[in-house]
Design a protein around this motif. Structure first.
Motif, short mmCIF file in Angstrom:
data_model
loop_
_atom_site.label_atom_id
_atom_site.label_comp_id
_atom_site.label_asym_id
_atom_site.label_seq_id
_atom_site.Cartn_x
_atom_site.Cartn_y
_atom_site.Cartn_z
N LEU A 284 -5.63 -4.32 9.04
CA LEU A 284 -4.41 -4.26 9.84
C LEU A 284 -3.63 -3.00 9.50
CD1 LEU A 284 -3.36 -7.99 9.33
CD2 LEU A 284 -4.23 -7.00 11.48
N TYR A 285 -2.86 -2.51 10.47
CA TYR A 285 -2.12 -1.26 10.29
C TYR A 285 -0.66 -1.44 10.69
CZ TYR A 285 -6.74 0.77 9.75
OH TYR A 285 -8.00 1.05 9.30
N ALA A 286 0.22 -0.88 9.88
CA ALA A 286 1.67 -0.93 10.15
C ALA A 286 2.23 0.47 9.94
CB ALA A 286 2.35 -1.93 9.23
N MET A 287 2.02 1.33 10.91
CA MET A 287 2.44 2.73 10.82
C MET A 287 3.87 2.90 11.33
SD MET A 287 -0.12 4.16 9.47
CE MET A 287 -1.91 4.05 9.25
N HIS A 288 4.60 3.78 10.70
CA HIS A 288 5.94 4.11 11.20
C HIS A 288 5.79 4.87 12.51
CE1 HIS A 288 9.96 5.68 11.60
NE2 HIS A 288 9.47 6.92 11.63
N ILE A 347 -3.46 -4.53 4.62
CA ILE A 347 -2.67 -3.79 5.59
C ILE A 347 -2.39 -2.39 5.05
CG2 ILE A 347 -0.47 -3.72 6.85
CD1 ILE A 347 -0.34 -6.83 6.10
N LEU A 348 -2.59 -1.39 5.88
CA LEU A 348 -2.23 -0.02 5.53
C LEU A 348 -0.97 0.35 6.28
CD1 LEU A 348 -2.77 2.81 4.30
CD2 LEU A 348 -4.18 3.28 6.32
N SER A 349 0.01 0.88 5.55
CA SER A 349 1.27 1.29 6.16
C SER A 349 1.61 2.70 5.70
CB SER A 349 2.39 0.32 5.78
OG SER A 349 3.60 0.65 6.42
N MET A 361 1.28 2.81 1.67
CA MET A 361 1.16 1.63 0.82
C MET A 361 0.11 0.68 1.38
SD MET A 361 4.64 -0.56 1.61
CE MET A 361 5.21 -0.85 3.30
N ILE A 362 -0.42 -0.12 0.48
CA ILE A 362 -1.34 -1.20 0.82
C ILE A 362 -0.62 -2.52 0.57
CG2 ILE A 362 -3.51 -2.37 0.28
CD1 ILE A 362 -4.04 0.27 1.55
N LEU A 363 -0.69 -3.41 1.56
CA LEU A 363 -0.16 -4.77 1.40
C LEU A 363 -1.28 -5.75 1.69
CD1 LEU A 363 1.98 -3.03 3.51
CD2 LEU A 363 3.50 -4.74 2.52
N ASN A 364 -1.13 -6.96 1.20
CA ASN A 364 -2.11 -8.01 1.47
C ASN A 364 -1.40 -9.19 2.10
OD1 ASN A 364 -3.82 -10.60 0.30
ND2 ASN A 364 -5.10 -8.86 0.82
N LEU A 365 -1.95 -9.66 3.21
CA LEU A 365 -1.33 -10.74 3.97
C LEU A 365 -1.73 -12.10 3.42
CD1 LEU A 365 0.31 -11.70 6.47
CD2 LEU A 365 -1.81 -11.52 7.78
#
Length: 369
Positions: A284-288, A347-349, A361-365
């Motif tokens: 998953l990706y959460a880009m600004h 998730i990559l943001s 940053m890397i997050l984990n859902l």
């Protein structure tokens, strides 16, 4: 020690304007001729932004009904930095309180130990942090940190500070606040930089709770796994944020997407290596969403699709670029559109700002069944 985002609340002002209506305001304020007006409207269409929000009602009013700008078509005398800071102080706190109220019923504010405020569009002292403690009836011995003037990547620094606090203090519960009132800094100039920034930026606020807590207490959480930051000095003059006599002035050249495209692959490779991950382990990706061209540059550089970037495109379309708080809107959208089947996905943001600064940053859902 695992550290989690356990709640995200967002808020926007009540004044919502179609992008076409803002373009009309700008064309009038800049006193453009028909040729220049057509070019401006083409720029606004190309942003793929449908609507934006502002604490100022003037963008949808006739000059005689203005409440912030002078009541004339030329907007003269143009508002000073003092007038703009007065507007920031008037509007920022209510918007932040709306975001806090939208954190949800699971967010227990009585246990907050630290407050981190993030903003690049205004400042005063005593500031938002103290006003929040007073308005929310929080403990007066809460530790406070202010992160100012970092631009669109500011939220990443707020999250990193909160992560460090939680790793150092197991019972810490950190409230991170991002609030940006970009539209109070409208600049009446026809330089390409100002035309572009006037077409992109908007107002919003986000509140996040970060803690080391058993994830079973929440239906969805985001574990903060890893951060990585780098600089591309080549773009130092292409994205900047300066305090001027008539507001804060944004430098935002059309070269930024190319710089992002050039630097982001190495940035992400370094982040993944630090966390012993491969690109295939990102789901998953959460880009600004700094703008459509920036999102397209990211897709080209790291080989992802527009669908992979869908959360960012949705926020860009519905809200525009709200500077630091925008990526938190993207993460909230991601949480709303995922379910238990997405449990455990990485998730990559990323976000970008003056410097040229590249944050990731890397997050984990984590989702309960």
């Amino acid at each position: 020690m695992p550290v989690f985002i356990t709640a995200i609340g967002t808020a926007v002002p009540q004044n919502c304007f179609p992008q076409t209506q803002i373009a009309e305001f700008m064309a009038s304020a800049l006193q453009l001729d028909e040729y220049e007006k057509r070019k401006l409207f083409a720029l606004y269409r190309s942003t793929k932004i449908s609507q934006r929000y502002s604490v100022l009602s003037d963008y949808g009013q006739k000059p005689e009904n203005f409440t912030f700008f002078p009541k004339n078509q030329t907007l003269e005398p143009f508002p000073t930095i003092s007038a703009r800071m007065d507007a920031y102080r008037l509007f920022a706190l209510p918007l932040v309180l709306d975001a806090v109220n939208n954190l949800g019923s699971s967010a227990d504010l009585t246990q907050i130990t630290h407050i981190i405020t993030v903003s690049c569009t205004g400042m005063y002292a005593p500031g938002l942090d103290i006003e929040l403690i007073q308005e929310l009836h929080l403990k007066t011995n809460i530790q406070r940190t202010a992160i100012n003037f970092m631009g669109c990547y500011g939220a990443f620094n707020g999250l990193k500070v909160a992560d460090a606090i939680c790793n150092a203090q197991s019972n810490a519960k950190v409230l991170v606040i991002c609030v940006e009132l970009c539209t109070i800094h409208f600049q009446k100039k026809t330089d390409e930089d100002f035309l572009l920034s006037n077409a992109l930026f908007s107002d919003g606020a986000a509140a996040v709770i970060i803690e080391s807590s058993p994830i079973k207490n929440y239906s969805k959480t985001l574990e903060l796994k890893s951060f990585y930051c780098d600089l591309v000095f080549e773009g130092k003059q292409d994205m900047a944020w300066q305090v001027a006599d008539f507001g804060f002035e944004m430098t935002l050249t059309s070269y930024i997407p190319r710089l992002v495209k050039k630097g982001i692959k190495d940035l992400i490779d370094s982040l993944l290596e630090k966390d012993h991950l491969s690109k295939e382990s990102i789901s998953l990706y959460a880009m600004h969403p700094g703008g459509k061209a920036i999102l397209e540059s990211i897709e080209s550089a790291i080989g992802i699709s527009k669908d992979d970037n869908r959360f960012a495109y949705h926020v860009l379309n519905q809200y525009g670029n709200m500077s630091s708080c925008t990526v938190l809107f993207v993460l909230k959208q991601l949480l709303e559109e995922t379910s238990a089947v997405d449990h455990g996905k990485n998730i990559l943001s990323c976000a970008f700002g003056p410097g040229l600064t590249l944050e990731s940053m890397i997050l984990n859902l984590h989702c309960s069944a």
